[in-house]
Design an enzyme around this catalytic site. Structure first.
Site, PDB file in Angstrom:
ATOM      1  CB  CYS A  35      66.597 -62.427 -37.229  1.00  0.00           C
ATOM      2  SG  CYS A  35      67.243 -62.682 -38.166  1.00  0.00           S
ATOM      3  CB  CYS A  66      63.387 -54.930 -40.482  1.00  0.00           C
ATOM      4  SG  CYS A  66      63.583 -55.313 -41.277  1.00  0.00           S
ATOM      5  CB  CYS A  89      68.395 -55.508 -38.353  1.00  0.00           C
ATOM      6  SG  CYS A  89      67.319 -56.256 -38.997  1.00  0.00           S
ATOM      7  CB  CYS A 145      57.444 -55.528 -46.035  1.00  0.00           C
ATOM      8  SG  CYS A 145      58.904 -55.974 -45.291  1.00  0.00           S
ATOM      9  CB  CYS A 160      72.366 -57.143 -39.033  1.00  0.00           C
ATOM     10  SG  CYS A 160      72.772 -58.453 -40.531  1.00  0.00           S
ATOM     11  CD  GLU A 184      57.594 -54.509 -36.501  1.00  0.00           C
ATOM     12  OE1 GLU A 184      58.090 -54.324 -36.953  1.00  0.00           O
ATOM     13  OE2 GLU A 184      58.511 -55.853 -35.523  1.00  0.00           O
TER      14      GLU A 184
END
Ligand code: SAH
Length: 355
Positions: A113, A335, A120, A106, A117, A93
């Site tokens: 990832c 995100c 997220c 952004c 977290c 994205e």
């Protein structure tokens, strides 16, 4: 990834010139090709090149390693969420945000990832791969072409991925995008957001690049941080702050701390006091972020009153802080949300995940 074809957006002018010469072409063609690449054009649109050179380029290289697969424009504020398709069909994205002072893009730095977290969406399937410098640069070029006649003036590495977990490619990207032959976006107009990898923060500091360092702190003590950010089990807040102070010393740039307020987890007034004492005496700024709710994990945004109280306490204690305006929440602005939606994954699907 299409490994046998070169991603030309990953080359600086010197490297591109070398490569063009190896193709048996005169060096001046490199400058022409570079100008088109920076504009986000594909080979068949490069009008001042001879047809045989275009074919040669097409056979040996890709001009734009990403294409725009989806484009969502917010009715509320004009924010645009882009879903890019990469050569190996992975998607990432990017978000175009319009502010009074200019256009901010952004950018993602990894597919997925590894940091895990709790709040997220980018991390739901782990890290699938790093993005190359050429892919990151290429996405900025495409987005910049899309916003014409305006242009992108600021870049934030706050999309999916942990930029410092992809250090070499991210560094190459920063050098490229800020170069004169590229978009010439000065390092001061670029923010790199990290969950806080101390060794890599120090390495970046030694580059003395003037990039704004943004640290996703999200907690005022290690106990709370460990509950929401697995990386806190490896690196204490103290070690992250020591590295951030080193960054400040080496670059003279104040460090920004991101703090997403999560109801009942990190939003007590005592947490504000604890945060203030951590940051006392350090040139810094706190960005308070209203959490995008993660209902499946029972993580909810703090109320407006709690956010206000937290902000007032920090301000009273003379810590520079603001609440970040939410943009694009009608288009899965946060995100990893758009990619997760397309993949048909969400927090609900990963409820049994060990992350
Ligand atoms: N890996 C980097 C950059 C990507 S995330 C980092 O950790 O900083 C960009 C920012 O969005 C981070 O501060 C991240 O913690 C925050 N974020 C992620 N999910 C969120 C959510 N549900 N609500 C609010 N902020 C979120």
């Amino acid at each position: 990834m299409n490994t046998d074809k070169k991603q030309l957006t990953g080359f600086d002018l010197k490297q591109l010139t070398q490569w063009i010469k190896e193709l048996g072409e005169p060096a001046f063609r490199a400058k022409q090709v570079m100008e088109w690449l920076v504009k986000g054009y594909d080979f068949n649109e490069m009008r001042n090149l001879p047809a045989d050179l275009i074919v040669k380029l097409q056979n040996n290289a890709v001009a734009q390693p990403a294409t725009v697969l989806e484009r969502h424009v917010s009715k509320n504020d004009g924010t645009e969420k882009l879903l890019f398709n990469l050569d190996d069909s992975h998607t990432v994205e990017g978000v175009v945000m319009r502010y009074k002072h200019g256009i901010t893009f952004c950018l993602s730095t990894q597919v997925g990832c590894a940091m895990g977290c709790a709040f997220c969406a980018s991390t739901l399937q782990g890290r699938l791969r790093n993005l190359t410098a050429g892919e990151m640069t290429g996405m900025v070029y495409l987005a910049n072409r899309m916003v014409k006649p305006d242009s992108i003036s600021n870049i934030v590495l706050m999309g999916s991925g942990e930029p410092l977990d992809n250090y070499d490619e991210v560094l190459a990207f920063l050098r490229l995008i800020s170069s004169k032959e590229s978009l010439n976006i000065g390092a001061r107009h670029i923010s790199l957001s990290t969950c806080g990898l101390p060794d890599k923060i120090r390495a970046l500091a030694d580059e003395k690049m003037q990039v704004t360092l943004s640290v996703s702190l999200h907690a005022s003590n290690d106990e709370v941080r460990k509950q929401i950010m697995p990386i806190a089990k490896t690196h204490s807040i103290k070690s992250v702050l020591d590295a951030a102070k080193y960054y400040l010393e080496q670059t003279g740039r104040r460090v920004v701390f991101e703090y997403a307020l999560i109801q009942g987890i990190n939003d007590h007034i005592d947490h504000a006091r604890e945060l203030a004492s951590l940051l006392r005496g350090m040139q810094s700024h706190v960005n308070l972020i209203p959490l995008n709710d993660v209902k499946e994990r029972n993580l909810r945004a703090s109320t407006k009153a709690q956010v206000e109280a937290f902000l007032s306490e920090l301000t009273r204690l003379k810590i520079s802080a603001t609440v970040r305006r939410q943009l694009g929440d009608d288009i899965f602005g946060a995100c990893g949300q758009l990619r997760a939606k397309r993949l048909g994954t969400s927090f609900a699907d990963s409820a049994g995940d060990e992350r």
